[in-house]
Design a protein around this motif. Structure first.
Motif, PDB file in Angstrom:
ATOM      1  N   LEU A  36    -121.267  17.380 136.642  1.00 35.74           N
ATOM      2  CA  LEU A  36    -120.991  15.613 136.750  1.00 35.74           C
ATOM      3  C   LEU A  36    -119.843  15.299 135.080  1.00 35.74           C
ATOM      4  O   LEU A  36    -120.046  16.098 134.597  1.00 35.74           O
ATOM      5  N   ILE A  37    -118.602  15.236 135.585  1.00 35.95           N
ATOM      6  CA  ILE A  37    -117.451  15.585 134.520  1.00 35.95           C
ATOM      7  C   ILE A  37    -117.064  13.976 134.135  1.00 35.95           C
ATOM      8  O   ILE A  37    -116.925  12.971 135.003  1.00 35.95           O
ATOM      9  N   ALA A  38    -117.817  13.579 132.946  1.00 38.23           N
ATOM     10  CA  ALA A  38    -117.580  12.234 132.285  1.00 38.23           C
ATOM     11  C   ALA A  38    -116.968  12.926 131.015  1.00 38.23           C
ATOM     12  O   ALA A  38    -118.146  12.678 129.798  1.00 38.23           O
ATOM     13  N   PRO A  39    -115.723  12.599 131.044  1.00 37.42           N
ATOM     14  CA  PRO A  39    -114.994  12.714 129.535  1.00 37.42           C
ATOM     15  C   PRO A  39    -115.434  11.417 128.342  1.00 37.42           C
ATOM     16  O   PRO A  39    -115.619  10.278 129.176  1.00 37.42           O
ATOM     17  N   GLN A  40    -115.539  11.659 127.474  1.00 35.87           N
ATOM     18  CA  GLN A  40    -116.172  10.758 126.509  1.00 35.87           C
ATOM     19  C   GLN A  40    -114.874  10.044 125.722  1.00 35.87           C
ATOM     20  O   GLN A  40    -114.218  10.505 125.969  1.00 35.87           O
ATOM     21  N   TYR A  41    -115.374   8.701 126.008  1.00 37.86           N
ATOM     22  CA  TYR A  41    -114.841   7.476 125.507  1.00 37.86           C
ATOM     23  C   TYR A  41    -113.582   7.503 126.601  1.00 37.86           C
ATOM     24  O   TYR A  41    -112.423   6.300 125.854  1.00 37.86           O
ATOM     25  N   ALA A  42    -113.566   7.584 127.092  1.00 35.65           N
ATOM     26  CA  ALA A  42    -112.698   7.060 128.419  1.00 35.65           C
ATOM     27  C   ALA A  42    -113.007   5.821 129.153  1.00 35.65           C
ATOM     28  O   ALA A  42    -113.946   5.159 129.901  1.00 35.65           O
ATOM     29  N   THR A  43    -111.803   5.321 129.332  1.00 37.65           N
ATOM     30  CA  THR A  43    -111.748   3.796 129.703  1.00 37.65           C
ATOM     31  C   THR A  43    -110.979   4.001 131.796  1.00 37.65           C
ATOM     32  O   THR A  43    -110.062   3.084 131.982  1.00 37.65           O
ATOM     33  N   GLY A  44    -110.471   4.744 131.263  1.00 34.68           N
ATOM     34  CA  GLY A  44    -109.059   4.587 132.664  1.00 34.68           C
ATOM     35  C   GLY A  44    -109.642   5.990 133.380  1.00 34.68           C
ATOM     36  O   GLY A  44    -110.806   6.680 133.688  1.00 34.68           O
ATOM     37  N   ALA A  45    -108.533   5.586 134.495  1.00 29.48           N
ATOM     38  CA  ALA A  45    -108.734   7.096 135.937  1.00 29.48           C
ATOM     39  C   ALA A  45    -108.876   8.846 135.130  1.00 29.48           C
ATOM     40  O   ALA A  45    -108.569   9.029 134.590  1.00 29.48           O
ATOM     41  N   LEU A  46    -109.551   9.462 136.679  1.00 31.16           N
ATOM     42  CA  LEU A  46    -109.805  10.344 136.398  1.00 31.16           C
ATOM     43  C   LEU A  46    -108.603  11.178 137.130  1.00 31.16           C
ATOM     44  O   LEU A  46    -109.412  11.142 138.239  1.00 31.16           O
ATOM     45  N   THR A  47    -108.122  12.312 136.600  1.00 29.35           N
ATOM     46  CA  THR A  47    -107.521  13.008 137.355  1.00 29.35           C
ATOM     47  C   THR A  47    -107.928  14.167 138.112  1.00 29.35           C
ATOM     48  O   THR A  47    -107.681  14.910 137.058  1.00 29.35           O
ATOM     49  N   LEU A  48    -108.339  15.078 139.220  1.00 29.63           N
ATOM     50  CA  LEU A  48    -108.869  16.081 139.109  1.00 29.63           C
ATOM     51  C   LEU A  48    -107.905  17.069 140.066  1.00 29.63           C
ATOM     52  O   LEU A  48    -107.041  16.664 140.885  1.00 29.63           O
ATOM     53  N   ASN A  49    -107.579  18.150 139.581  1.00 33.32           N
ATOM     54  CA  ASN A  49    -106.560  19.129 140.272  1.00 33.32           C
ATOM     55  C   ASN A  49    -107.177  20.721 140.946  1.00 33.32           C
ATOM     56  O   ASN A  49    -107.384  21.406 140.044  1.00 33.32           O
ATOM     57  N   LEU A  50    -107.080  20.788 141.802  1.00 36.79           N
ATOM     58  CA  LEU A  50    -107.982  21.734 142.685  1.00 36.79           C
ATOM     59  C   LEU A  50    -107.023  22.765 142.518  1.00 36.79           C
ATOM     60  O   LEU A  50    -106.135  22.501 144.010  1.00 36.79           O
ATOM     61  N   SER A  51    -106.977  23.885 142.176  1.00 36.49           N
ATOM     62  CA  SER A  51    -105.775  25.260 142.452  1.00 36.49           C
ATOM     63  C   SER A  51    -106.756  25.699 143.296  1.00 36.49           C
ATOM     64  O   SER A  51    -105.245  26.583 143.147  1.00 36.49           O
ATOM     65  N   ALA A  52    -107.612  25.817 143.209  1.00 37.54           N
ATOM     66  CA  ALA A  52    -108.209  27.223 144.369  1.00 37.54           C
ATOM     67  C   ALA A  52    -109.428  27.714 145.066  1.00 37.54           C
ATOM     68  O   ALA A  52    -110.277  26.751 144.180  1.00 37.54           O
ATOM     69  N   PHE A  53    -109.335  27.492 145.533  1.00 33.47           N
ATOM     70  CA  PHE A  53    -110.518  27.190 146.859  1.00 33.47           C
ATOM     71  C   PHE A  53    -110.779  28.348 147.661  1.00 33.47           C
ATOM     72  O   PHE A  53    -109.723  29.065 149.035  1.00 33.47           O
ATOM     73  N   SER A  54    -111.851  29.020 147.791  1.00 32.92           N
ATOM     74  CA  SER A  54    -111.644  30.830 148.882  1.00 32.92           C
ATOM     75  C   SER A  54    -113.098  30.511 149.255  1.00 32.92           C
ATOM     76  O   SER A  54    -114.614  30.281 148.348  1.00 32.92           O
TER      77      SER A  54
END
Length: 140
Positions: A36-54
């Protein structure tokens, strides 16, 4: 900015606000990883960038959710609020198109990775937004 390199099945809650990297490498066939990625004190959207997958084929699957699905809150040990747990991305196969970007409007993302091949791996970075820094000087 932290770099997390996870090599064993587990459940993690990461609260880094922005710029951190998560790399998960399947070490044993049949491994499962939950984060679970839950940035402390965040009130906006979270952007995830997948750069590698094998992956070793369609049985190595990465699922990305907007927030933690409510059916997992008790087993995951998470006590924060849950918005939706809606699936926003699913990646599998040996060579998916990269990079890919996902947005978790809740400001939290749940990552579930099932690795059937011992060489399965992925890397993603995240950026949070809308941070509120608490006033620690107040006596209220």
């Amino acid at each position: 900015m932290a770099n997390y390199n996870i090599t064993s099945s587990n459940r993690l809650i990461l609260t880094d606000q922005t710029g951190s990297t998560l790399t998960i490498s399947g070490q044993v066939s049949g491994s499962r990883y939950y984060t679970l990625i839950a940035p402390q004190y965040a009130t906006g959207a979270l952007t995830l960038n997948l750069s590698a997958f094998s992956g070793g084929g369609n049985s190595d699957v990465l699922r990305i959710y907007n927030d933690l699905p409510s059916k997992y809150t008790s087993s995951f040990g998470y006590t924060g609020s849950v918005v939706s747990g809606q699936l926003i991305g699913i990646i599998s196969g040996s060579s998916p198109s990269l990079p890919q970007t996902f947005t978790a409007s809740s400001g939290k993302a749940y990552i579930a990775f099932a690795a059937s091949a011992s060489a399965a791996t992925f890397t993603l970075q995240w950026t949070g937004s809308g941070f509120q820094i608490p006033d620690l000087t107040s006596s209220v």
